[in-house]
Design a protein around this motif. Structure first.
Motif, PDB file in Angstrom:
ATOM      1  N   SER A 115      33.168  51.729  41.303  1.00  0.00           N
ATOM      2  CA  SER A 115      34.559  52.176  41.238  1.00  0.00           C
ATOM      3  C   SER A 115      35.288  51.409  40.144  1.00  0.00           C
ATOM      4  N   ALA A 116      36.511  51.856  39.863  1.00  0.00           N
ATOM      5  CA  ALA A 116      37.361  51.217  38.858  1.00  0.00           C
ATOM      6  C   ALA A 116      38.702  50.895  39.496  1.00  0.00           C
ATOM      7  N   VAL A 117      39.183  49.679  39.281  1.00  0.00           N
ATOM      8  CA  VAL A 117      40.482  49.239  39.796  1.00  0.00           C
ATOM      9  C   VAL A 117      41.472  49.210  38.642  1.00  0.00           C
ATOM     10  N   ILE A 118      42.597  49.919  38.814  1.00  0.00           N
ATOM     11  CA  ILE A 118      43.603  50.040  37.748  1.00  0.00           C
ATOM     12  C   ILE A 118      44.834  49.237  38.143  1.00  0.00           C
ATOM     13  N   GLU A 147      48.390  48.791  42.689  1.00  0.00           N
ATOM     14  CA  GLU A 147      46.985  48.841  42.287  1.00  0.00           C
ATOM     15  C   GLU A 147      46.340  50.111  42.814  1.00  0.00           C
ATOM     16  N   ARG A 148      45.466  50.707  42.011  1.00  0.00           N
ATOM     17  CA  ARG A 148      44.746  51.923  42.416  1.00  0.00           C
ATOM     18  C   ARG A 148      43.250  51.709  42.231  1.00  0.00           C
ATOM     19  N   ARG A 149      42.471  52.430  43.035  1.00  0.00           N
ATOM     20  CA  ARG A 149      41.012  52.381  42.902  1.00  0.00           C
ATOM     21  C   ARG A 149      40.491  53.807  42.800  1.00  0.00           C
ATOM     22  N   VAL A 150      39.649  54.049  41.790  1.00  0.00           N
ATOM     23  CA  VAL A 150      39.098  55.381  41.549  1.00  0.00           C
ATOM     24  C   VAL A 150      37.568  55.269  41.562  1.00  0.00           C
ATOM     25  N   PRO A 151      36.874  56.079  42.355  1.00  0.00           N
ATOM     26  CA  PRO A 151      35.404  56.029  42.356  1.00  0.00           C
ATOM     27  C   PRO A 151      34.839  56.572  41.053  1.00  0.00           C
ATOM     28  N   ASP A 228      29.255  44.664  35.484  1.00  0.00           N
ATOM     29  CA  ASP A 228      30.112  44.511  36.654  1.00  0.00           C
ATOM     30  C   ASP A 228      31.189  43.458  36.386  1.00  0.00           C
ATOM     31  N   GLY A 229      32.454  43.824  36.647  1.00  0.00           N
ATOM     32  CA  GLY A 229      33.570  42.910  36.433  1.00  0.00           C
ATOM     33  C   GLY A 229      34.200  42.996  35.061  1.00  0.00           C
ATOM     34  N   ASP A 230      33.628  43.772  34.132  1.00  0.00           N
ATOM     35  CA  ASP A 230      34.226  43.907  32.804  1.00  0.00           C
ATOM     36  C   ASP A 230      35.579  44.601  32.902  1.00  0.00           C
ATOM     37  N   ARG A 231      36.491  44.212  31.991  1.00  0.00           N
ATOM     38  CA  ARG A 231      37.854  44.755  31.969  1.00  0.00           C
ATOM     39  C   ARG A 231      38.067  45.595  30.715  1.00  0.00           C
ATOM     40  N   VAL A 232      38.616  46.777  30.909  1.00  0.00           N
ATOM     41  CA  VAL A 232      38.939  47.692  29.813  1.00  0.00           C
ATOM     42  C   VAL A 232      40.454  47.761  29.699  1.00  0.00           C
ATOM     43  N   HIS A 233      40.985  47.506  28.499  1.00  0.00           N
ATOM     44  CA  HIS A 233      42.432  47.491  28.281  1.00  0.00           C
ATOM     45  C   HIS A 233      42.832  48.703  27.445  1.00  0.00           C
ATOM     46  N   VAL A 234      43.805  49.455  27.944  1.00  0.00           N
ATOM     47  CA  VAL A 234      44.315  50.626  27.221  1.00  0.00           C
ATOM     48  C   VAL A 234      45.830  50.642  27.319  1.00  0.00           C
ATOM     49  N   THR A 239      45.081  47.676  32.622  1.00  0.00           N
ATOM     50  CA  THR A 239      43.746  47.071  32.639  1.00  0.00           C
ATOM     51  C   THR A 239      42.923  47.736  33.740  1.00  0.00           C
ATOM     52  N   ILE A 240      41.700  48.144  33.378  1.00  0.00           N
ATOM     53  CA  ILE A 240      40.786  48.818  34.304  1.00  0.00           C
ATOM     54  C   ILE A 240      39.568  47.919  34.492  1.00  0.00           C
ATOM     55  N   THR A 241      39.352  47.438  35.703  1.00  0.00           N
ATOM     56  CA  THR A 241      38.230  46.555  36.012  1.00  0.00           C
ATOM     57  C   THR A 241      37.126  47.348  36.696  1.00  0.00           C
ATOM     58  N   LEU A 242      35.914  47.226  36.189  1.00  0.00           N
ATOM     59  CA  LEU A 242      34.774  47.944  36.751  1.00  0.00           C
ATOM     60  C   LEU A 242      34.125  47.127  37.872  1.00  0.00           C
ATOM     61  N   LEU A 243      33.931  47.770  39.011  1.00  0.00           N
ATOM     62  CA  LEU A 243      33.233  47.168  40.148  1.00  0.00           C
ATOM     63  C   LEU A 243      31.947  47.987  40.344  1.00  0.00           C
ATOM     64  N   LEU A 244      30.848  47.461  39.825  1.00  0.00           N
ATOM     65  CA  LEU A 244      29.601  48.226  39.795  1.00  0.00           C
ATOM     66  C   LEU A 244      28.589  47.752  40.832  1.00  0.00           C
ATOM     67  N   GLN A 245      28.790  46.582  41.419  1.00  0.00           N
ATOM     68  CA  GLN A 245      27.804  46.039  42.341  1.00  0.00           C
ATOM     69  C   GLN A 245      28.485  45.508  43.591  1.00  0.00           C
ATOM     70  N   GLU A 246      29.313  46.346  44.205  1.00  0.00           N
ATOM     71  CA  GLU A 246      30.012  45.917  45.413  1.00  0.00           C
ATOM     72  C   GLU A 246      29.066  45.848  46.586  1.00  0.00           C
ATOM     73  N   GLY A 247      29.305  44.906  47.489  1.00  0.00           N
ATOM     74  CA  GLY A 247      28.533  44.804  48.723  1.00  0.00           C
ATOM     75  C   GLY A 247      29.204  45.611  49.817  1.00  0.00           C
ATOM     76  N   PRO A 248      28.744  45.448  51.098  1.00  0.00           N
ATOM     77  CA  PRO A 248      29.362  46.186  52.205  1.00  0.00           C
ATOM     78  C   PRO A 248      30.812  45.810  52.351  1.00  0.00           C
ATOM     79  N   PRO A 249      31.667  46.775  52.782  1.00  0.00           N
ATOM     80  CA  PRO A 249      33.091  46.457  52.956  1.00  0.00           C
ATOM     81  C   PRO A 249      33.304  45.516  54.131  1.00  0.00           C
TER      82      PRO A 249
END
Length: 249
Positions: A115-118, A147-151, A228-234, A239-249
């Protein structure tokens, strides 16, 4: 006709004449017994006087008779059979609250996908203002931007602002208030790779795209690998942070 808790239609109103089950809540009354079911014969014990009134008593527990079956253990006065006590015990068990089995396994928690966190990033916004210098346009950091999260679903996830007239409907839509004025309608694209990683491509945005706090925009139409954890700035503050290896909630 009354129906006992086990579902039998009974001619009696006190105990079921089929299984001997107690007719809860029904008035007790004498009835004409039906033909008894085949059962081992047991001679009834001699009737015991009930305080001088001559009423028979149950040979199992001594309770005075008030009908065909004993009110305590379900003894059958007509056939002399004591097997109905088992039915009585079963009836008591049915009245107990059911407790879920402790062995029942809990539902398995499934880890969420990437997912991506904005967020509205104040640090990135200050960097943008510093680069623009005195010629910076009249920009103001939004006082409230939840804050928003988009899969991240599918082969590509577009970043930009919705444009119905141009048929641009990005998966990460930054047109919702507060709208970032520095984001192009199609600003950047996240591309899924066969090995599960993601690449970032800027197709030619107006203000460019940076990664992990860098000041130099990435090259146009040149894929940039992300982890995982990289930040994209636009834009001016997004800032959009990538969460690529999340564990169980």
């Amino acid at each position: 006709m009354p129906v006992c808790p086990s579902g039998h239609t009974s001619a009696a109103a006190d105990y079921c004449d089929v299984c001997g089950d107690l007719m809860d809540g029904a008035p007790r009354a004498e009835f004409a017994p039906p033909a008894p079911a085949p059962a081992p014969y047991r001679a009834p014990a001699a009737a015991a006087p009930d305080e001088g009134q001559g009423a028979a008593a149950c040979p199992e527990c001594g309770t005075p008779r008030s009908g065909r079956f004993c009110e305590v253990d379900g003894y059958d006065f007509e056939t002399g059979a004591a097997h109905t006590a088992q039915l009585y015990a079963a009836r008591i068990a049915r009245q107990q609250p059911m407790v879920p089995s402790q062995r029942a396994s809990s539902p398995r928690l499934t880890p969420p996908g990437p997912s991506a966190v904005i967020i509205a990033d104040r640090g990135y916004f200050d960097t943008v203002l510093a680069q623009l210098g005195p010629d910076a346009p009249d920009l103001a950091f939004p006082p409230y931007c939840p804050e928003r999260r988009v899969p991240l679903i599918g082969d590509q996830v577009r970043i930009g602002r919705r444009s119905t007239s141009r048929a641009i409907l990005p998966e990460i839509d930054l047109s919702a208030p507060p709208e970032d004025p520095g984001v192009s309608h199609l600003h950047a694209v996240l591309l899924a790779q066969p090995d599960g990683t993601w690449h970032l491509v800027d197709p030619g945005s107006t203000n460019g795209t940076t990664v992990n706090g860098g000041t130099e925009p990435i090259e146009v139409n040149t894929p940039v690998p992300l982890a995982d954890g990289d930040r994209v700035h636009v834009g001016a503050w997004t800032t959009i942070t990538l969460l690529l290896q999340e564990g169980p909630p």
